[in-house]
Design a protein around this motif. Structure first.
Motif, mmCIF file in Angstrom:
data_model
loop_
_atom_site.group_PDB
_atom_site.id
_atom_site.type_symbol
_atom_site.label_atom_id
_atom_site.label_comp_id
_atom_site.label_asym_id
_atom_site.label_seq_id
_atom_site.Cartn_x
_atom_site.Cartn_y
_atom_site.Cartn_z
ATOM 1 N N SER A 8 0.824 -1.205 0.000
ATOM 2 C CA SER A 8 0.000 0.000 0.000
ATOM 3 C C SER A 8 0.859 1.255 0.000
ATOM 4 O O SER A 8 1.832 1.351 0.748
ATOM 5 N N THR A 13 -5.314 1.281 1.587
ATOM 6 C CA THR A 13 -5.796 0.535 0.431
ATOM 7 C C THR A 13 -4.671 -0.322 -0.131
ATOM 8 O O THR A 13 -3.532 0.138 -0.230
ATOM 9 N N ASN A 15 -2.914 -1.196 -3.061
ATOM 10 C CA ASN A 15 -2.877 -0.520 -4.355
ATOM 11 C C ASN A 15 -1.504 -0.601 -5.035
ATOM 12 O O ASN A 15 -1.199 0.214 -5.885
ATOM 13 N N LEU A 70 -1.578 -6.142 -5.668
ATOM 14 C CA LEU A 70 -2.317 -6.144 -6.925
ATOM 15 C C LEU A 70 -1.704 -7.100 -7.941
ATOM 16 O O LEU A 70 -2.404 -7.582 -8.825
ATOM 17 N N ASP A 92 -8.619 -5.739 -7.948
ATOM 18 C CA ASP A 92 -8.841 -4.302 -7.874
ATOM 19 C C ASP A 92 -8.309 -3.766 -6.551
ATOM 20 O O ASP A 92 -8.165 -4.515 -5.579
ATOM 21 N N GLU A 93 -8.076 -2.459 -6.524
ATOM 22 C CA GLU A 93 -7.700 -1.826 -5.266
ATOM 23 C C GLU A 93 -8.793 -2.107 -4.243
ATOM 24 O O GLU A 93 -9.978 -2.009 -4.552
#
Length: 139
Positions: A8, A13, A15, A70, A92-93
């Motif tokens: 993250s 999140t 991501n 991801l 997805d995030e």
């Protein structure tokens, strides 16, 4: 408690790609709660695109049952699995809070394969010696 890392950039999140992650938020999770225990960050120089950065990232996750990201390349997946860390790729995030709630629920009730496996390993496997005898294992 089960330690889980999340790739993250914003600490809220998932991501990031494993190999390019600027850092990881590491949580200790059980069936009732989750607690942030560590933030692992890498200096910008460590973000160069090369295979040499992977061992430091894998080593930073020692003691974690899994890392959510991801994406992760084949070499990263191989190194993570060899270190006992299950890579979990998300499409997805996804918010870390949501994932922590799912993990707590899975610790209580099961349903996520890697969590079930980690829980058995953590709790010990009382049938291990019986299986060894059944397989003809000898000293």
């Amino acid at each position: 408690m089960l330690r889980v890392a999340f790739a993250s950039s914003d600490r809220s999140t998932v991501n990031q790609h494993f190999g390019a992650a600027a850092g990881f938020a590491v949580y200790a999770v059980d069936g009732e709660r989750a607690r942030l225990v560590e933030i692992v960050e890498f200096p910008p120089a460590a973000l160069d695109a090369n295979e040499a950065r992977l061992p430091a990232r894998v080593a930073a996750l020692a003691g974690c049952g899994a890392v959510y990201c991801l994406a992760a390349g084949a070499s990263a997946v191989k190194q993570l699995l060899a270190a006992g860390v299950q890579p979990v790729r998300l499409d997805d995030e996804t918010g870390i809070d949501l994932l922590l709630r799912q993990l707590s629920r899975a610790i209580r009730a099961g349903g996520i394969d890697w969590v079930d496996k980690a829980s058995r390993r953590r709790d010990g496997d009382d049938t291990r010696f019986g299986r060894m005898l059944d397989e003809g294992w000898e000293e």
